[in-house]
Motif scaffolding. Sequence first.
Motif, PDB file in Angstrom:
ATOM      1  N   GLU A 148      -8.512   5.919  -8.083  1.00 19.47           N
ATOM      2  CA  GLU A 148      -7.714   6.367  -6.944  1.00 19.47           C
ATOM      3  C   GLU A 148      -7.583   5.180  -6.006  1.00 19.47           C
ATOM      4  N   SER A 149      -6.344   4.799  -5.711  1.00 19.83           N
ATOM      5  CA  SER A 149      -6.105   3.597  -4.919  1.00 19.83           C
ATOM      6  C   SER A 149      -4.861   3.748  -4.060  1.00 19.83           C
ATOM      7  N   ALA A 150      -4.851   3.045  -2.942  1.00 23.73           N
ATOM      8  CA  ALA A 150      -3.667   3.001  -2.091  1.00 23.73           C
ATOM      9  C   ALA A 150      -2.767   1.825  -2.457  1.00 23.73           C
TER      10      ALA A 150
ATOM     11  N   ARG B 249       0.827  -1.201   0.000  1.00 22.70           N
ATOM     12  CA  ARG B 249       0.000   0.000   0.000  1.00 22.70           C
ATOM     13  C   ARG B 249       0.860   1.248   0.000  1.00 22.70           C
ATOM     14  N   LEU B 250       0.321   2.288  -0.620  1.00 18.03           N
ATOM     15  CA  LEU B 250       0.935   3.603  -0.665  1.00 18.03           C
ATOM     16  C   LEU B 250      -0.107   4.594  -0.173  1.00 18.03           C
ATOM     17  N   SER B 251       0.275   5.864  -0.100  1.00 13.58           N
ATOM     18  CA  SER B 251      -0.774   6.867   0.055  1.00 13.58           C
ATOM     19  C   SER B 251      -1.555   6.852  -1.255  1.00 13.58           C
ATOM     20  N   ALA B 252      -2.751   7.379  -1.250  1.00 13.76           N
ATOM     21  CA  ALA B 252      -3.614   7.297  -2.427  1.00 13.76           C
ATOM     22  C   ALA B 252      -2.904   7.807  -3.681  1.00 13.76           C
ATOM     23  N   GLN B 253      -2.982   7.015  -4.730  1.00 12.57           N
ATOM     24  CA  GLN B 253      -2.388   7.328  -6.028  1.00 12.57           C
ATOM     25  C   GLN B 253      -3.492   7.266  -7.075  1.00 12.57           C
TER      26      GLN B 253
END
Length: 165
Positions: A70-72, A4-8
């Motif tokens: 938009e996804s983490a 997971r990342l911050s929202a991309q």
Amino acid sequence: MRGRLSAQLYLIALGSNRRHRRYGRPREVVAAAMEELSALGTVTARSPVIDSAPLGPSARTFANAAVIVESALAPDAILAELKRMERAFGRRRARRWGTRVLDLDIVLWSGGMCAAPDLAIPHPAFRERAFVIGPAALIAAHWRDPVTSLTLRQLRFRLSKPRPA
């Protein structure tokens, strides 16, 4: 990179040129897949579904579209989910340029470029494909290709210009 990342934001291209036993014709397959992509995050934009001529030996017309998700999830995790979704829709790896129930590709993402053994962002061939650029430019005209620094609108214009013989 997995995880997971911050929202991309991800620009994803969709295509189909084969009927699905449940969803029907290619246009309906693409519309159903657009709904399914919400499993990856929030679908923030959807292009209209367009018809396009096939590449290579396939004689069947394609239905194509683009979405922004938009996804983490990290790029490799998004790719794994897209491949899982293709299989769930009945895609089988066959000959190159053959018919397919569903094709899903990451075209661009807000994180810039990504190079991994099974993943390249931006998609290596998207700049030459009007069936990708056209729908993508309708929903993300100001997104820039990190390689050329051109916007999708500019890339679409370049593709529409007549080429010298």
